[in-house]
Design a protein around this motif. Structure first.
Motif, PDB file in Angstrom:
ATOM      1  N   UNK A 124       0.651  -4.306  -2.615  1.00  0.00           N
ATOM      2  CA  UNK A 124       1.801  -5.011  -3.402  1.00  0.00           C
ATOM      3  C   UNK A 124       1.356  -6.242  -3.963  1.00  0.00           C
ATOM      4  N   UNK A 125       0.446  -7.219  -3.256  1.00  0.00           N
ATOM      5  CA  UNK A 125       0.217  -8.453  -3.963  1.00  0.00           C
ATOM      6  C   UNK A 125      -0.624  -8.126  -5.191  1.00  0.00           C
ATOM      7  N   UNK A 126      -1.753  -7.256  -5.157  1.00  0.00           N
ATOM      8  CA  UNK A 126      -2.476  -6.847  -6.311  1.00  0.00           C
ATOM      9  C   UNK A 126      -1.553  -6.648  -7.489  1.00  0.00           C
ATOM     10  N   UNK A 127      -0.847  -5.670  -7.019  1.00  0.00           N
ATOM     11  CA  UNK A 127       0.065  -4.888  -8.199  1.00  0.00           C
ATOM     12  C   UNK A 127       1.089  -6.020  -8.734  1.00  0.00           C
ATOM     13  N   UNK A 131      -1.071   1.363  -8.561  1.00  0.00           N
ATOM     14  CA  UNK A 131      -1.742   0.780  -7.435  1.00  0.00           C
ATOM     15  C   UNK A 131      -0.840   0.805  -6.366  1.00  0.00           C
ATOM     16  N   UNK A 132       0.382   0.230  -6.651  1.00  0.00           N
ATOM     17  CA  UNK A 132       1.578   0.096  -5.603  1.00  0.00           C
ATOM     18  C   UNK A 132       2.046   1.368  -5.380  1.00  0.00           C
ATOM     19  N   UNK A 133       1.881   2.561  -6.194  1.00  0.00           N
ATOM     20  CA  UNK A 133       2.737   3.803  -5.984  1.00  0.00           C
ATOM     21  C   UNK A 133       2.235   4.910  -5.759  1.00  0.00           C
ATOM     22  N   UNK A 134       0.939   4.969  -6.013  1.00  0.00           N
ATOM     23  CA  UNK A 134       0.192   6.103  -6.124  1.00  0.00           C
ATOM     24  C   UNK A 134       0.540   7.215  -4.819  1.00  0.00           C
ATOM     25  N   UNK A 135       0.919   6.579  -3.961  1.00  0.00           N
ATOM     26  CA  UNK A 135       1.092   7.472  -2.635  1.00  0.00           C
ATOM     27  C   UNK A 135       2.567   8.238  -2.772  1.00  0.00           C
ATOM     28  N   UNK A 136       3.382   7.293  -3.370  1.00  0.00           N
ATOM     29  CA  UNK A 136       4.635   8.028  -3.699  1.00  0.00           C
ATOM     30  C   UNK A 136       4.734   9.191  -4.492  1.00  0.00           C
ATOM     31  N   UNK A 137       3.870   8.880  -5.624  1.00  0.00           N
ATOM     32  CA  UNK A 137       3.912  10.038  -6.709  1.00  0.00           C
ATOM     33  C   UNK A 137       3.221  11.224  -6.120  1.00  0.00           C
ATOM     34  N   UNK A 138       2.015  11.029  -5.241  1.00  0.00           N
ATOM     35  CA  UNK A 138       1.494  12.317  -4.906  1.00  0.00           C
ATOM     36  C   UNK A 138       2.395  12.952  -3.883  1.00  0.00           C
ATOM     37  N   UNK A 139       2.944  11.995  -3.055  1.00  0.00           N
ATOM     38  CA  UNK A 139       4.091  12.398  -1.943  1.00  0.00           C
ATOM     39  C   UNK A 139       5.150  13.463  -2.655  1.00  0.00           C
ATOM     40  N   UNK A 140       5.504  12.720  -3.863  1.00  0.00           N
ATOM     41  CA  UNK A 140       6.793  13.438  -4.409  1.00  0.00           C
ATOM     42  C   UNK A 140       6.195  14.972  -4.854  1.00  0.00           C
ATOM     43  N   UNK A 141       4.895  15.003  -5.419  1.00  0.00           N
ATOM     44  CA  UNK A 141       4.630  16.268  -5.809  1.00  0.00           C
ATOM     45  C   UNK A 141       4.377  17.249  -4.851  1.00  0.00           C
ATOM     46  N   UNK A 159       8.315  -2.773 -11.480  1.00  0.00           N
ATOM     47  CA  UNK A 159       9.012  -3.712 -10.696  1.00  0.00           C
ATOM     48  C   UNK A 159       9.653  -2.972  -9.471  1.00  0.00           C
ATOM     49  N   UNK A 160      10.352  -1.759  -9.938  1.00  0.00           N
ATOM     50  CA  UNK A 160      11.131  -0.716  -8.941  1.00  0.00           C
ATOM     51  C   UNK A 160      10.372  -0.485  -7.871  1.00  0.00           C
ATOM     52  N   UNK A 161       9.088   0.383  -8.524  1.00  0.00           N
ATOM     53  CA  UNK A 161       8.189   0.464  -7.276  1.00  0.00           C
ATOM     54  C   UNK A 161       7.735  -0.527  -6.279  1.00  0.00           C
ATOM     55  N   UNK A 162       7.455  -1.635  -6.992  1.00  0.00           N
ATOM     56  CA  UNK A 162       6.945  -2.728  -6.200  1.00  0.00           C
ATOM     57  C   UNK A 162       8.128  -2.874  -5.043  1.00  0.00           C
ATOM     58  N   UNK A 163       9.501  -3.295  -5.614  1.00  0.00           N
ATOM     59  CA  UNK A 163      10.535  -3.679  -4.891  1.00  0.00           C
ATOM     60  C   UNK A 163      10.584  -2.559  -3.445  1.00  0.00           C
ATOM     61  N   UNK A 164      10.371  -1.283  -3.881  1.00  0.00           N
ATOM     62  CA  UNK A 164      10.663  -0.179  -3.048  1.00  0.00           C
ATOM     63  C   UNK A 164       9.501  -0.267  -2.062  1.00  0.00           C
ATOM     64  N   UNK A 165       7.972  -0.598  -2.412  1.00  0.00           N
ATOM     65  CA  UNK A 165       7.206  -0.725  -1.434  1.00  0.00           C
ATOM     66  C   UNK A 165       7.343  -1.744  -0.562  1.00  0.00           C
ATOM     67  N   UNK A 166       8.023  -3.005  -1.246  1.00  0.00           N
ATOM     68  CA  UNK A 166       8.166  -4.015  -0.046  1.00  0.00           C
ATOM     69  C   UNK A 166       9.048  -3.451   1.004  1.00  0.00           C
ATOM     70  N   UNK A 167      10.075  -3.018   0.509  1.00  0.00           N
ATOM     71  CA  UNK A 167      11.131  -2.548   1.673  1.00  0.00           C
ATOM     72  C   UNK A 167      10.392  -1.463   2.695  1.00  0.00           C
ATOM     73  N   UNK A 168       9.586  -0.622   2.144  1.00  0.00           N
ATOM     74  CA  UNK A 168       8.954   0.231   3.063  1.00  0.00           C
ATOM     75  C   UNK A 168       8.091  -0.551   3.866  1.00  0.00           C
ATOM     76  N   UNK A 169       7.457  -1.417   3.648  1.00  0.00           N
ATOM     77  CA  UNK A 169       6.691  -2.164   4.387  1.00  0.00           C
ATOM     78  C   UNK A 169       7.444  -3.049   5.553  1.00  0.00           C
TER      79      UNK A 169
END
Ligand code: ADP
Ligand code: MG
Length: 677
Positions: free
Chosen positions: A12-15, A58-68, A101-111
């Motif tokens: 999250x920080x890096x992204x 960086x922040x959302x690759x797992x969401x993308x693979x998860x979605x597929x 930004x949306x993906x970032x926020x989403x991952x902050x929420x998940x964390x």
């Protein structure tokens, strides 16, 4: 934080840093003006997409693979899938920074969510700290059988009847009886009671308690699987399986909610594209905003989390709740039914008087104690204690406990009956009541052992006890003529004391919303009236057999109707059927009583009635938090959807709102832990 959470935080920080740099670069006029491609050229789009894909992936690759993966399984109304579609759509219409930004926020929420869930799991596993790692068992040495060795083994390898050594500072691994040593035990993890208790030779001690002062030797009385620790762990582990109504509601709700939102996103897009002059990109944008709001995560996460928190907070106080459904029901308790002996009173009777009929006092006590020696009824235990001396169990033959009445026992080959007035009526003993107040334990003997009359008497009694068909007012033919062979030997008057916390507990229950407190007892009217007066219960019913207690409870359930719940609290001795029948069965002082743990929905590890109002308050608070969370998150979501449809809210607000509500809901759920005892 776990390793995974730390890794996610770094992502999250890096992204965020890369996104910040990219945005800053775009803002610097010297750079912006010198970009090689004009703003709307295809080449510009490709470059921008590639640039912003770096922080996005960086922040959302797992969401993308998860979605597929989810698409493969056909689960398209899943949050990950929706996130991917929505962000991909944003990239497509040129909203690169928004998508990232949306993906970032989403991952902050998940964390946030994973930290919160981990935290409340931990509060339950704090309780799981009661698990002993090993046990030191004393066994004959293999090389020299005369020598006893200390062997450290896994608790599950210790057998019943073996001797275990527990050093100070260690947990008692298995339930047992102390055979050597005197010590103090800390039972806080089991009972929530912080004061240590003193234990010495002959006392029972429970696995999970911590030995504080000196080494003791214990003879084990149960296998590890049947010990208190294992029972509690099993109960706590299963507790999250039993879902409350609200939880079920949320699951069903999100099943319809998500498709509805997706559909309305599509409709809004179509509508804007066809009937307004917004253009395709802007129409799509409005649809995407609504899609972002679709994830019901705040609801889905915070509801079980709140119950989890409530159950965890309760267990830390020695209140074990077997499922969210019971916590939910507890919040609606309107009528509380209490057993008398052992619940409102200590269940430790003192002998006030012994009135024998033509025999010695000591003989009467001797018979009573022998007959009672195998019963765990509080009356029985008190009489055995009053007898004090050695009980020669070789004199004892068959023993039968007649629930709610007393005991039939064969002593020295003769049949004796020890119990209350109802039992004496049944065998038609020529008994009389005592002028002294208290619980009366009558003793009678059958003088025709060989003639068979006694056996038929006992047959009738056990038949009657088994099917409840016996009508005390009209004795059956088999009993006729029994009176002359039953000799009344006298009675013992015993008295119990109120528990010190009973009155406070009742006040507490009233102030936490219980409207009616009813006492049920198998004891006589006089004693019941006295206890009822002293504690201030609203009403009481005396002289009840276990089956009649169930009937009374059913009547109360009926009277209560659907407007509230009926809880019953008892010690599980002679009242397990009532515990099962009530909306919520609360077992008191369940430490060591397997029957009560089985039958009850809520288990109070110590026998302090004052824990009941605490439990009710916790339950109410949990439910209040759940409702707050549902209302607030729905309101925010609907608000954002409306704003989005009107074009007044952008994607960032949509996701920010969602994550914000999620975080608020989680913080709110954690408040359950702060109920005062
Ligand atoms: P409570 O409702 O007060 O918990 P129970 O239903 O367990 O009481 O028992 C009702 C009555 O039956 C007791 O008050 C006592 O008089 C009698 N009784 C039950 N068990 C025994 C026993 N083992 N020995 C003597 N009396 C007993
Ligand atoms: Mg009882």
């Amino acid at each position: 934080m776990t390793k995974k959470q730390k890794k996610n935080l770094k992502r999250i920080i890096l992204s965020a840093a890369i996104l910040g740099i990219l945005l800053a670069l775009m803002e610097i006029p010297a750079i912006r003006d010198r970009l090689p491609f004009p703003e709307n050229a295809i080449a510009n789009r490709i470059v921008m997409t590639l640039l912003f894909l770096i922080p996005y992936l960086i922040v959302g690759y797992d969401i993308v693979t998860g979605a597929f993966k989810k698409i493969g399984k056909g689960q398209i109304f899943d949050e990950e899938f929706l996130m991917m579609i929505a962000t991909a759509g944003a990239f497509a219409i040129g909203e690169y920074s928004e998508a990232t930004a949306v993906m970032l926020f989403y991952q902050v929420g998940e964390l946030f969510q994973s930290i919160a869930v981990g935290k409340s799991r931990k509060s339950i596993s704090d309780l799981m700290d009661i698990c002993p790692e090993s046990a030191i068992v004393l066994r004959p040495s293999e090389s020299d059988p005369d020598k006893i060795e200390e062997i450290e083994v896994d608790p599950s390898e210790v057998e019943i009847g073996e001797t275990v050594l527990v050093k100070p500072g260690e947990k008692i691994p298995i339930d047992g009886e102390i055979i050597e040593g005197t010590t103090s035990l800390n039972t806080a993890a089991l009972t929530g009671e912080s004061l240590p208790v003193d234990r010495t030779v002959g006392d029972r001690c429970f696995s999970g308690s911590i030995n504080l002062t000196s080494a003791i030797k214990i003879r084990t009385m149960a296998a590890y699987e049947d010990s208190t620790v294992s029972k509690i762990l099993e109960l706590v582990e299963n507790s999250t399986d039993k879902k409350a109504h609200v939880e079920g509601f949320i699951t069903r709700f999100s099943r319809v909610y998500t498709p509805i939102v997706v559909l309305s996103a599509v409709l809004i897009t179509l509508f804007c594209a066809l009937f307004t002059n917004l253009g395709l990109a802007k129409s799509l944008y409005r649809g995407l905003v609504i899609l972002f709001v679709s994830c019901p995560c705040a609801l889905v996460v915070s509801v079980p989390l709140s119950f989890f928190g409530g159950i965890g907070a309760a267990s830390r106080q020695g209140i074990l709740v077997k499922g969210s459904n019971y916590l939910e029901a507890l919040a609606h308790v309107d009528t509380l039914v209490l057993d008398k002996t052992g619940t409102l009173t200590e269940g430790r009777f003192a002998v006030d008087a012994v009135h024998p009929n033509e025999i010695d006092e000591s003989v009467l006590i001797d018979i009573a104690a022998l007959a009672e020696s195998r019963s765990n009824h509080p009356v029985a235990e008190s009489i055995v204690k009053a007898h004090g001396g050695h009980i020669d169990s070789s004199r004892l033959g068959e023993v039968e406990e007649i629930a709610g009445k007393g005991i039939r026992a064969i002593i020295d080959g003769q049949t004796y009956f020890v119990g209350n007035g109802a039992l004496m009526e049944e065998i038609r003993a020529d008994h009389h009541d005592c002028h002294l107040p208290g619980t009366i334990v009558h003793v009678a003997r059958c003088n025709a052992q060989n003639s068979g009359v006694c056996n038929s008497v006992t047959d009738v009694i056990s038949d009657a006890a088994a099917n409840d068909s016996y009508d005390a007012a009209a004795p059956t033919a088999a009993l006729t003529g029994a009176a002359n062979v039953i000799e009344y030997l006298g009675h013992i008057v015993i008295n119990d004391v109120l528990k010190s916390g009973s009155k406070d507990a009742l006040t507490g229950m009233r102030s936490s919303g219980v409207r009616k407190v009813v006492m049920l007892t198998g004891d006589n009217e006089k004693v019941a009236e006295k206890v009822a007066k002293e504690t201030g219960v609203d009403s009481y019913y005396a002289g009840l057999l276990p089956a009649q207690k169930v009937e009374k409870l059913e009547a109360l359930l009926k009277a209560q109707g659907a407007s509230g719940k009926v809880a019953f609290a008892g010690d599980g001795i002679n009242d397990a059927p009532v515990l099962t029948r009530a909306d919520i069965g609360i077992a008191m002082g369940a430490l060591g009583s397997d029957a009560a743990i089985e039958a009850a929905d809520i288990v109070l590890m110590n026998d302090d009635l004052r824990k009941i109002p605490v439990a009710i308050r916790l339950a109410r608070k949990t439910l209040r938090i759940v409702k707050e969370n549902i209302t607030v998150s729905l309101a925010v979501k609907i608000g954002i959807m409306v704003l989005g449809a009107l074009g007044l809210a952008g994607m960032k607000l949509a996701v920010f709102g969602d994550v914000g509500v999620l975080i608020l809901a989680i913080l709110n759920a954690l408040r359950v832990n702060r109920v005062k005892s």
